[in-house]
Write a protein that holds these residues in place. Structure first.
Motif, PDB file in Angstrom:
ATOM      1  N   GLU A 131       0.811  -1.209   0.000  1.00  0.00           N
ATOM      2  CA  GLU A 131       0.000   0.000   0.000  1.00  0.00           C
ATOM      3  C   GLU A 131       0.851   1.269   0.000  1.00  0.00           C
ATOM      4  O   GLU A 131       0.440   2.309  -0.512  1.00  0.00           O
ATOM      5  CB  GLU A 131      -0.934   0.019   1.217  1.00  0.00           C
ATOM      6  N   ASN A 132       2.040   1.212   0.602  1.00  0.00           N
ATOM      7  CA  ASN A 132       2.911   2.386   0.713  1.00  0.00           C
ATOM      8  C   ASN A 132       4.061   2.363  -0.291  1.00  0.00           C
ATOM      9  O   ASN A 132       4.941   3.224  -0.251  1.00  0.00           O
ATOM     10  CB  ASN A 132       3.492   2.482   2.133  1.00  0.00           C
ATOM     11  N   ARG A 133       4.062   1.396  -1.177  1.00  0.00           N
ATOM     12  CA  ARG A 133       5.221   1.201  -2.054  1.00  0.00           C
ATOM     13  C   ARG A 133       5.386   2.340  -3.048  1.00  0.00           C
ATOM     14  O   ARG A 133       6.504   2.781  -3.317  1.00  0.00           O
ATOM     15  CB  ARG A 133       5.077  -0.142  -2.778  1.00  0.00           C
ATOM     16  N   ALA A 134       4.286   2.836  -3.614  1.00  0.00           N
ATOM     17  CA  ALA A 134       4.400   3.929  -4.585  1.00  0.00           C
ATOM     18  C   ALA A 134       5.040   5.159  -3.946  1.00  0.00           C
ATOM     19  O   ALA A 134       5.833   5.867  -4.581  1.00  0.00           O
ATOM     20  CB  ALA A 134       3.028   4.268  -5.157  1.00  0.00           C
ATOM     21  N   LYS A 135       4.699   5.420  -2.683  1.00  0.00           N
ATOM     22  CA  LYS A 135       5.308   6.547  -1.982  1.00  0.00           C
ATOM     23  C   LYS A 135       6.805   6.322  -1.808  1.00  0.00           C
ATOM     24  O   LYS A 135       7.609   7.253  -1.936  1.00  0.00           O
ATOM     25  CB  LYS A 135       4.635   6.728  -0.615  1.00  0.00           C
ATOM     26  N   GLY A 136       7.197   5.083  -1.521  1.00  0.00           N
ATOM     27  CA  GLY A 136       8.617   4.756  -1.416  1.00  0.00           C
ATOM     28  C   GLY A 136       9.341   4.967  -2.735  1.00  0.00           C
ATOM     29  O   GLY A 136      10.459   5.487  -2.773  1.00  0.00           O
ATOM     30  N   PHE A 137       8.713   4.563  -3.842  1.00  0.00           N
ATOM     31  CA  PHE A 137       9.325   4.784  -5.148  1.00  0.00           C
ATOM     32  C   PHE A 137       9.358   6.271  -5.491  1.00  0.00           C
ATOM     33  O   PHE A 137      10.232   6.718  -6.245  1.00  0.00           O
ATOM     34  CB  PHE A 137       8.583   4.004  -6.223  1.00  0.00           C
ATOM     35  N   GLY A 138       8.411   7.044  -4.952  1.00  0.00           N
ATOM     36  CA  GLY A 138       8.479   8.485  -5.114  1.00  0.00           C
ATOM     37  C   GLY A 138       9.723   9.061  -4.450  1.00  0.00           C
ATOM     38  O   GLY A 138      10.345   9.995  -4.961  1.00  0.00           O
ATOM     39  N   LEU A 139      10.119   8.467  -3.310  1.00  0.00           N
ATOM     40  CA  LEU A 139      11.352   8.881  -2.647  1.00  0.00           C
ATOM     41  C   LEU A 139      12.558   8.613  -3.534  1.00  0.00           C
ATOM     42  O   LEU A 139      13.484   9.426  -3.622  1.00  0.00           O
ATOM     43  CB  LEU A 139      11.488   8.134  -1.316  1.00  0.00           C
ATOM     44  N   MET A 140      12.553   7.484  -4.238  1.00  0.00           N
ATOM     45  CA  MET A 140      13.636   7.177  -5.167  1.00  0.00           C
ATOM     46  C   MET A 140      13.648   8.174  -6.317  1.00  0.00           C
ATOM     47  O   MET A 140      14.708   8.604  -6.787  1.00  0.00           O
ATOM     48  CB  MET A 140      13.462   5.757  -5.710  1.00  0.00           C
ATOM     49  N   GLY A 141      12.466   8.554  -6.781  1.00  0.00           N
ATOM     50  CA  GLY A 141      12.393   9.564  -7.832  1.00  0.00           C
ATOM     51  C   GLY A 141      12.950  10.901  -7.370  1.00  0.00           C
ATOM     52  O   GLY A 141      13.609  11.616  -8.148  1.00  0.00           O
ATOM     53  N   ALA A 142      12.694  11.245  -6.114  1.00  0.00           N
ATOM     54  CA  ALA A 142      13.242  12.487  -5.573  1.00  0.00           C
ATOM     55  C   ALA A 142      14.764  12.420  -5.521  1.00  0.00           C
ATOM     56  O   ALA A 142      15.449  13.409  -5.819  1.00  0.00           O
ATOM     57  CB  ALA A 142      12.668  12.745  -4.177  1.00  0.00           C
ATOM     58  N   ALA A 143      15.317  11.265  -5.132  1.00  0.00           N
ATOM     59  CA  ALA A 143      16.776  11.089  -5.123  1.00  0.00           C
ATOM     60  C   ALA A 143      17.343  11.275  -6.520  1.00  0.00           C
ATOM     61  O   ALA A 143      18.383  11.917  -6.718  1.00  0.00           O
ATOM     62  CB  ALA A 143      17.133   9.705  -4.582  1.00  0.00           C
ATOM     63  N   PHE A 144      16.669  10.711  -7.510  1.00  0.00           N
ATOM     64  CA  PHE A 144      17.090  10.859  -8.895  1.00  0.00           C
ATOM     65  C   PHE A 144      17.070  12.331  -9.302  1.00  0.00           C
ATOM     66  O   PHE A 144      18.009  12.832  -9.942  1.00  0.00           O
ATOM     67  CB  PHE A 144      16.160  10.039  -9.789  1.00  0.00           C
ATOM     68  N   GLY A 145      16.014  13.046  -8.916  1.00  0.00           N
ATOM     69  CA  GLY A 145      15.908  14.452  -9.264  1.00  0.00           C
ATOM     70  C   GLY A 145      16.984  15.298  -8.611  1.00  0.00           C
ATOM     71  O   GLY A 145      17.563  16.190  -9.244  1.00  0.00           O
ATOM     72  N   VAL A 146      17.297  15.028  -7.341  1.00  0.00           N
ATOM     73  CA  VAL A 146      18.338  15.778  -6.642  1.00  0.00           C
ATOM     74  C   VAL A 146      19.677  15.604  -7.353  1.00  0.00           C
ATOM     75  O   VAL A 146      20.409  16.581  -7.617  1.00  0.00           O
ATOM     76  CB  VAL A 146      18.442  15.321  -5.177  1.00  0.00           C
ATOM     77  N   GLY A 147      20.013  14.349  -7.695  1.00  0.00           N
ATOM     78  CA  GLY A 147      21.294  14.077  -8.335  1.00  0.00           C
ATOM     79  C   GLY A 147      21.439  14.763  -9.673  1.00  0.00           C
ATOM     80  O   GLY A 147      22.484  15.366  -9.976  1.00  0.00           O
ATOM     81  N   PHE A 148      20.406  14.698 -10.496  1.00  0.00           N
ATOM     82  CA  PHE A 148      20.493  15.259 -11.835  1.00  0.00           C
ATOM     83  C   PHE A 148      20.159  16.751 -11.881  1.00  0.00           C
ATOM     84  O   PHE A 148      20.311  17.374 -12.931  1.00  0.00           O
ATOM     85  CB  PHE A 148      19.597  14.483 -12.795  1.00  0.00           C
ATOM     86  N   THR A 149      19.732  17.317 -10.766  1.00  0.00           N
ATOM     87  CA  THR A 149      19.561  18.765 -10.694  1.00  0.00           C
ATOM     88  C   THR A 149      20.877  19.448 -10.352  1.00  0.00           C
ATOM     89  O   THR A 149      21.280  20.423 -10.987  1.00  0.00           O
ATOM     90  CB  THR A 149      18.502  19.129  -9.643  1.00  0.00           C
TER      91      THR A 149
END
Length: 416
Positions: A136-154
């Protein structure tokens, strides 16, 4: 650190894996503006030769990803996520040391091969997230991974460009140091997420190859269709690193500094979507709804980017395209529900293999139409042609997701 995660340690583990992913992607982001420049130096300033080598590097990396990702994914299911993540981070550090001290282009080429063989930290981190979150909370966890990706490439490209002005090898040495710090952090802090009783009983070479990865996608109902959605999305996304810098410079006459600020604004918008929007949208619309919204916004954003006659109209597409950050959390949430705990690594390996294929096909798919459009700009007036091709791919992914992205029964018991 090899003890499985239980109870309240799950939230801490997500923090550990977030930092690991940020450092990993940050080091890759640093490389974006400086590797082509280093290749140009080795080629004596010949832009055509540099383009040939950069294309060779990109295709080689994609081929190695396609071949090796299923092996690393199955290894993480058999031996745990932690050793595979640490091996991948170590490989990234070795690659950057090759770049820092390479005396010729061929040494750089060897480093790219090695990195392509071991580059699985982000995909294995996704399996890690699946291990430590409830469905149930997995999509939110993957959103955290997306944020990590965004921080790195920003912030990575800006850091790389700043370091380059001091010494042309300094960005690679800094990246190697980041990878080493990341490895040490993982070695001493990162716990294992997959307990022995939930691992694969043996390592089966029949599954540790691209064909075996495709068989995994075919075995589970609906998974192959979702993988097709992911492939079309990844293929369309290849337009960004392939032509966007060239496109913005040609169409709007933007200087590198303006382009850099635009890319940073895009990255910040993506981070905000991952941090603020993903959880709320998934709660209201579900994983399928988040996926469809993200895909359609990605399509609409590409249309704006490809048709905008002025830079200001182009910038209007930034917040719209940022909502494509809903795609990966929704897609990964739907896909991970369809496989067992001891197949999450295989699933991410299969996804990485598909990404490898997209990395092979993407550069020529977008660079060749861009070159054609530029050469015939006087009559065609369509420099955004490759971006519109990406929009068509995103629209096809939206249509496929509409039919294939159906909720699946949870394939694992809720985590304790």
């Amino acid at each position: 650190m090899n003890q499985p995660i239980t109870g309240g340690r799950r939230h801490a583990a997500l923090g550990f894996i977030f930092v690991t992913a940020v450092l990993d992607v940050l080091s890759l982001g640093v490389m974006i503006p400086v590797l082509p420049s280093l290749v140009l130096q080795f080629g004596g300033g010949d832009a055509a030769t540099a383009a040939d080598w950069n294309l060779l590097f990109a295709v080689t990396w994609g081929v190695m990803q396609f071949i090796c990702s299923p092996v690393l994914g199955l290894m993480s299911d058999r031996f745990g996520r932690r050793p595979v993540i640490l091996t991948s981070i170590f490989g990234l550090g070795v690659d950057f040391l090759f770049m820092a001290f390479a005396p010729s282009l061929w040494w750089l080429f060897v480093g790219r091969i090695f990195n392509g063989m071991t580059a699985a930290s982000f995909s294995t981190a996704s399996a890690y997230v699946a291990d430590v979150t409830t469905p149930e909370n997995r999509a939110k966890g993957f959103g955290l991974m997306g944020a990590a990706f965004g921080v790195g490439f920003t912030f990575g490209p800006a850091l790389g460009g700043w370091l380059w002005q001091f010494d042309h090898r300094l960005p690679f040495l800094v990246c190697a140091a980041l990878a080493l710090c990341n490895w040490l952090y993982g070695f001493f802090v990162l716990p294992e997420s997959l307990p022995p009783e939930r691992r694969q009983p043996r390592f089966d070479w029949r599954k540790a190859n691209p064909v075996g990865a495709l068989n995994l996608l075919r075995r589970h109902p609906g998974l192959l269709g979702l993988a097709g959605v992911g492939f079309l999305f990844q293929l369309a996304s290849n337009v960004l690193p392939s032509v966007f810098v060239l496109y913005m410079g040609f169409r709007y006459g933007w200087a590198p500094a303006t382009i850099g600020l635009t890319l940073m604004a895009s990255g910040i918008s993506s981070i905000l979507v991952q941090a603020v929007v993903v959880g709320r949208v998934v709660k209201v619309a579900g994983e399928r709804g988040a996926l469809l919204i993200g895909l359609f916004c990605g399509f609409a954003g590409f249309v704006v980017y490809g048709l905008a006659p002025t830079g200001w109209l182009y910038l209007c597409g930034l917040p719209l395209f940022a909502l494509s950050g809903l795609i990966q959390p929704g897609l990964q949430g739907l896909m991970t529900r369809r496989v067992a705990p001891n197949e999450q690594g295989q699933l991410q390996g299969a996804n990485s293999a598909m990404m490898g294929i997209a990395s092979i096909l993407g550069p020529p798919l977008f660079l060749l139409p861009f070159a054609f459009a530029v050469r015939h700009d006087a009559t065609l007036h369509m420099p955004g042609l490759p971006v519109l091709i990406a929009a068509v791919l995103m629209l096809a992914a939206t249509a496929l997701a509409w039919t294939k992205a159906r909720p699946a029964p949870i394939s694992e018991p809720p985590s304790a």
